[in-house]
Design an enzyme around this catalytic site. Structure first.
Site, PDB file in Angstrom:
ATOM      1  N   ASN A 157      -5.989   4.528  23.203  1.00  0.00           N
ATOM      2  CA  ASN A 157      -5.721   5.173  21.900  1.00  0.00           C
ATOM      3  C   ASN A 157      -5.869   4.392  20.714  1.00  0.00           C
ATOM      4  O   ASN A 157      -6.204   4.941  19.705  1.00  0.00           O
ATOM      5  CB  ASN A 157      -4.307   5.792  21.918  1.00  0.00           C
ATOM      6  N   GLU A 254       4.768  -1.842  27.506  1.00  0.00           N
ATOM      7  CA  GLU A 254       4.926  -0.961  26.380  1.00  0.00           C
ATOM      8  C   GLU A 254       4.306   0.422  26.753  1.00  0.00           C
ATOM      9  O   GLU A 254       3.149   0.608  26.855  1.00  0.00           O
ATOM     10  CB  GLU A 254       3.814  -1.427  25.156  1.00  0.00           C
ATOM     11  N   CYS A 288       1.699   6.576  20.587  1.00  0.00           N
ATOM     12  CA  CYS A 288       2.906   6.523  21.463  1.00  0.00           C
ATOM     13  C   CYS A 288       4.142   6.776  20.606  1.00  0.00           C
ATOM     14  O   CYS A 288       5.324   6.952  21.151  1.00  0.00           O
ATOM     15  CB  CYS A 288       2.976   5.082  22.186  1.00  0.00           C
TER      16      CYS A 288
HETATM   17  P1  NAD Z   1      -3.298   4.100  31.282  1.00  0.00           P
HETATM   18  O1  NAD Z   1      -1.831   3.599  31.855  1.00  0.00           O
HETATM   19  O2  NAD Z   1      -3.910   5.311  32.017  1.00  0.00           O
HETATM   20  O3  NAD Z   1      -4.185   2.984  31.279  1.00  0.00           O
HETATM   21  C1  NAD Z   1      -3.955   1.651  30.491  1.00  0.00           C
HETATM   22  C2  NAD Z   1      -4.562   0.481  30.895  1.00  0.00           C
HETATM   23  O4  NAD Z   1      -4.291   0.117  32.334  1.00  0.00           O
HETATM   24  C3  NAD Z   1      -6.128   0.673  31.047  1.00  0.00           C
HETATM   25  O5  NAD Z   1      -6.817  -0.356  30.630  1.00  0.00           O
HETATM   26  C4  NAD Z   1      -6.303   0.861  32.435  1.00  0.00           C
HETATM   27  O6  NAD Z   1      -7.729   0.663  33.077  1.00  0.00           O
HETATM   28  C5  NAD Z   1      -5.392   0.125  33.141  1.00  0.00           C
HETATM   29  N1  NAD Z   1      -4.914   0.294  34.612  1.00  0.00           N
HETATM   30  C6  NAD Z   1      -5.060   1.637  35.139  1.00  0.00           C
HETATM   31  N2  NAD Z   1      -4.626   1.479  36.223  1.00  0.00           N
HETATM   32  C7  NAD Z   1      -4.018   0.189  36.701  1.00  0.00           C
HETATM   33  C8  NAD Z   1      -3.716  -0.664  37.645  1.00  0.00           C
HETATM   34  N3  NAD Z   1      -3.264  -0.162  38.981  1.00  0.00           N
HETATM   35  N4  NAD Z   1      -3.248  -1.927  37.398  1.00  0.00           N
HETATM   36  C9  NAD Z   1      -3.490  -2.636  36.351  1.00  0.00           C
HETATM   37  N5  NAD Z   1      -4.282  -1.922  35.457  1.00  0.00           N
HETATM   38  C10 NAD Z   1      -4.362  -0.619  35.498  1.00  0.00           C
HETATM   39  O7  NAD Z   1      -2.784   4.699  29.847  1.00  0.00           O
HETATM   40  P2  NAD Z   1      -4.011   5.284  28.805  1.00  0.00           P
HETATM   41  O8  NAD Z   1      -4.304   6.630  29.227  1.00  0.00           O
HETATM   42  O9  NAD Z   1      -4.884   4.117  28.364  1.00  0.00           O
HETATM   43  O10 NAD Z   1      -3.134   5.140  27.390  1.00  0.00           O
HETATM   44  C11 NAD Z   1      -2.300   6.340  27.068  1.00  0.00           C
HETATM   45  C12 NAD Z   1      -0.630   5.917  27.325  1.00  0.00           C
HETATM   46  O11 NAD Z   1      -0.416   4.531  26.794  1.00  0.00           O
HETATM   47  C13 NAD Z   1       0.159   6.827  26.941  1.00  0.00           C
HETATM   48  O12 NAD Z   1       1.278   7.070  27.734  1.00  0.00           O
HETATM   49  C14 NAD Z   1       1.098   6.031  25.594  1.00  0.00           C
HETATM   50  O13 NAD Z   1       2.175   6.621  25.362  1.00  0.00           O
HETATM   51  C15 NAD Z   1       0.740   4.858  25.877  1.00  0.00           C
HETATM   52  N6  NAD Z   1       0.863   3.655  25.129  1.00  0.00           N
HETATM   53  C16 NAD Z   1       2.239   3.132  24.647  1.00  0.00           C
HETATM   54  C17 NAD Z   1       2.258   2.113  23.715  1.00  0.00           C
HETATM   55  C18 NAD Z   1       3.123   1.456  23.431  1.00  0.00           C
HETATM   56  O14 NAD Z   1       3.173   0.552  22.719  1.00  0.00           O
HETATM   57  N7  NAD Z   1       4.500   1.588  23.845  1.00  0.00           N
HETATM   58  C19 NAD Z   1       0.995   2.264  22.722  1.00  0.00           C
HETATM   59  C20 NAD Z   1      -0.215   2.957  23.064  1.00  0.00           C
HETATM   60  C21 NAD Z   1      -0.065   3.964  24.067  1.00  0.00           C
END
Ligand code: NAD
Length: 523
Positions: A157, A254, A288
């Site tokens: 995002n 996060e 987020c």
């Molecule tokens: P996601 O959890 O699907 O993926 C995040 C990352 O994790 C990607 O790079 C993905 O390839 C990797 N990943 C996936 N499976 C994994 C595994 N088993 N082991 C290690 N890495 C793995 O999230 P997304 O869809 O990319 O992002 C959206 C989410 O992120 C939303 O829930 C949003 O709220 C959250 N977010 C949080 C913050 C914050 O600062 N708290 C900021 C932005 C987004």
């Protein structure tokens, strides 16, 4: 705008983890469906080799004075700013956000983080004296020691700032970084690495990027980095935490958000309405800390709702590359559009009314306002991560606070009121990592203040002194002050006489008598 079928793309990371992956990731523009480029997926062996070479590069980097490290990081900042337009264009093409958002929410905060670190990192990481109580015959201080190799796993995002912000903090603290960006937005981080490599004085191996799906993320953790910083969804965060737990790797998580906005009975209607519209629909609601639920006091609810609906009708949505006079771009990830549609169907079925929006054209989802919501509806209780603002009418501010806290998430929250003191009081009662009064989003852009969540929104903090120090382990160094004797009274041999002496000392120091109190006050 393109047809939805043209822009369907990418296996979700969760599926990719279990079903095997292709050797290349194809990146497409969500607004047009156009293929923007491809990156090769890093193999397990490549990930291991990258971590090993980063470890070697870190040793020399950690020996540099912090001031020298941050001066070099400023060169990276300057290169990013010099090539800002190139980055903005790629970001908007790959992610679907408007170019305003790419500049203000991605490039700007990365530059700000580098600047903050150049001004404050040396002081924050300087040794801290510990004032000792009983043991005044010794001196103690804390040394902040870089952890080593930090693995950063980031989402789609805000691909640029959520990768490079943490990267800059980790590097300033003396670590190396191996970054695994989201498979949905790989190109912009490939660009960042290209800029890093082209900048003088930055060791190539110190900051490296591995590309791939979830499998690559778990390969990276399996390569035993010294710390993991994960930004992403709650479900993936739990898998990452479990992997880190098995390997005893410290991690910062996060995760998701469900930011409530409490509109008090004295809230300024115009500012609150504009705050809700910007807070709900910036980046197509894929933030987020987006405004994900509005609790409006009955005194202002109807006027606020009408004004929000009116303002939404003025929003201009379209392909970010066709114009700079646009407010809302495309959503990024087709699976997220499905989530948004499910929330709307659930709310409608349970009696809520869609006042505006609710429709899609390809990856463009119309900003949507839903009235008459309650906590039986997923739109009020689960993360949306899309352009929906649900409204709920409340009879009192206490009721609003109770609903705001009735969530498994706690990242950001907002309060709008004409009374700043009341705003503070409410902010202190809301369970969240950050609460902002009379504004939206601003806290994330403040590199000086810690950011992170409570409950299932995460563990640990990024930004600020807390965030910077989290990239170090804290070493307590303890030194004698006045020279030493042959032995300390507490060392061997243990004797009956010494025991009696210690017994008296414990009573005198910690017992209920007045001597104990006087001594306690003294120490
Ligand atoms: P996601 O959890 O699907 O993926 C995040 C990352 O994790 C990607 O790079 C993905 O390839 C990797 N990943 C996936 N499976 C994994 C595994 N088993 N082991 C290690 N890495 C793995 O999230 P997304 O869809 O990319 O992002 C959206 C989410 O992120 C939303 O829930 C949003 O709220 C959250 N977010 C949080 C913050 C914050 O600062 N708290 C900021 C932005 C987004």
């Amino acid at each position: 705008m393109p047809d939805a079928t043209q822009v369907t793309r990418f296996t979700s990371s969760a599926e990719a983890t279990v079903s095997g992956v292709s050797s290349q990731i194809e990146s497409r523009n969500p607004a047009t469906g156009e293929v923007l480029g491809r990156v090769p997926v890093s193999s397990t062996e490549e990930v291991r080799a990258v971590v090993a070479s980063a470890r070697r590069a870190q040793e020399a980097w950690a020996l540099l004075p912090i001031e020298e490290r941050t001066v070099r990081l400023l060169r990276f900042r300057n290169a990013i700013v010099d090539r800002g337009e190139e980055i903005v264009e790629l970001l908007s093409q790959e992610n679907g956000k408007t170019r305003h958002e790419s500049l203000l929410f991605e490039v700007f905060p990365v530059a700000e983080v580098a600047t903050y670190l150049s001004k404050h990192a040396a002081e924050i990481l300087s040794p801290q004296r510990v004032t000792l109580g009983l043991a005044k015959y010794r001196t103690a201080y804390l040394q902040y020691v870089p952890r080593g190799v930090v693995a950063i796993i980031s989402p789609w995002n805000f691909p640029f700032v959520l990768s490079l912000g943490d990267t800059l903090f980790a590097l300033a603290a003396g670590n190396a970084v191996v970054l695994k960006p989201s498979e949905v937005t790989p190109l912009v981080l490939a660009k960042a690495k290209e800029i890093w490599d082209a900048t003088a004085g930055l060791p190539r191996d110190l900051f490296q990027v591995v590309q791939g799906y979830g499998k690559t993320g778990s390969d990276l953790i399996d390569a035993q980095p010294d710390m993991v910083v994960f930004t992403g969804g709650v479900a993936t965060g739990k898998r990452v935490a479990a992997m880190c737990g098995e390997r005893l790797i410290p991690c910062t998580l996060e995760l998701g958000g469900k930011a409530p906005l409490i509109a008090c009975e004295d809230a300024d209607i115009e500012r609150t309405a504009r705050g809700i519209v910007f807070g709900g629909f910036a980046n197509s609601g894929q933030i987020c800390i987006s405004v994900e639920r509005v609790y409006a006091h009955a005194q202002v609810h109807d006027r606020l709702l009408e004004r929000v609906v009116g303002l939404v009708s003025e929003l201009r949505q379209g392909d970010p590359m066709t114009s700079l006079d646009l407010d809302v771009g495309a959503m990024t990830f087709d699976k997220q559009v499905d989530v948004v549609e499910k929330h709307i169907a659930d709310a409608k079925q349970k009696g809520a009314v869609v006042r505006t929006g609710g429709t899609r054209k390809g990856m463009f989802f119309a900003p949507t306002v839903i009235a008459g919501c309650n906590h039986d509806m997923t739109v009020m209780t689960e993360e949306i991560f899309g352009p929906i603002v649900p409204f709920m009418k409340v009879a009192s501010e206490d009721e609003a606070i109770a609903h705001a806290n009735d969530s498994h998430l706690g990242l950001n929250a907002y309060v709008f009121t004409a009374d700043r003191e009341k705003g503070r009081r409410i902010a202190e009662r809301v369970l969240a990592g950050s609460v902002v009064v009379n504004d939206v989003f601003v806290n994330y852009a403040m590199a000086e203040a810690p950011f992170g969540g409570v409950k299932q929104s995460g563990i640990g903090r990024v930004h600020g002194p807390e965030g910077l120090r989290s990239f170090c382990h804290v070493k307590h160094v303890n030194v004698d002050r006045f020279g030493t004797m042959d032995r300390e009274p507490t060392w061997y041999p243990f004797t009956k006489g010494a025991y009696g002496g210690f017994q008296k000392a414990v009573r005198a120091l910690f017992g209920g008598g007045s001597l104990a109190k006087r001594l306690g006050d003294l120490l």
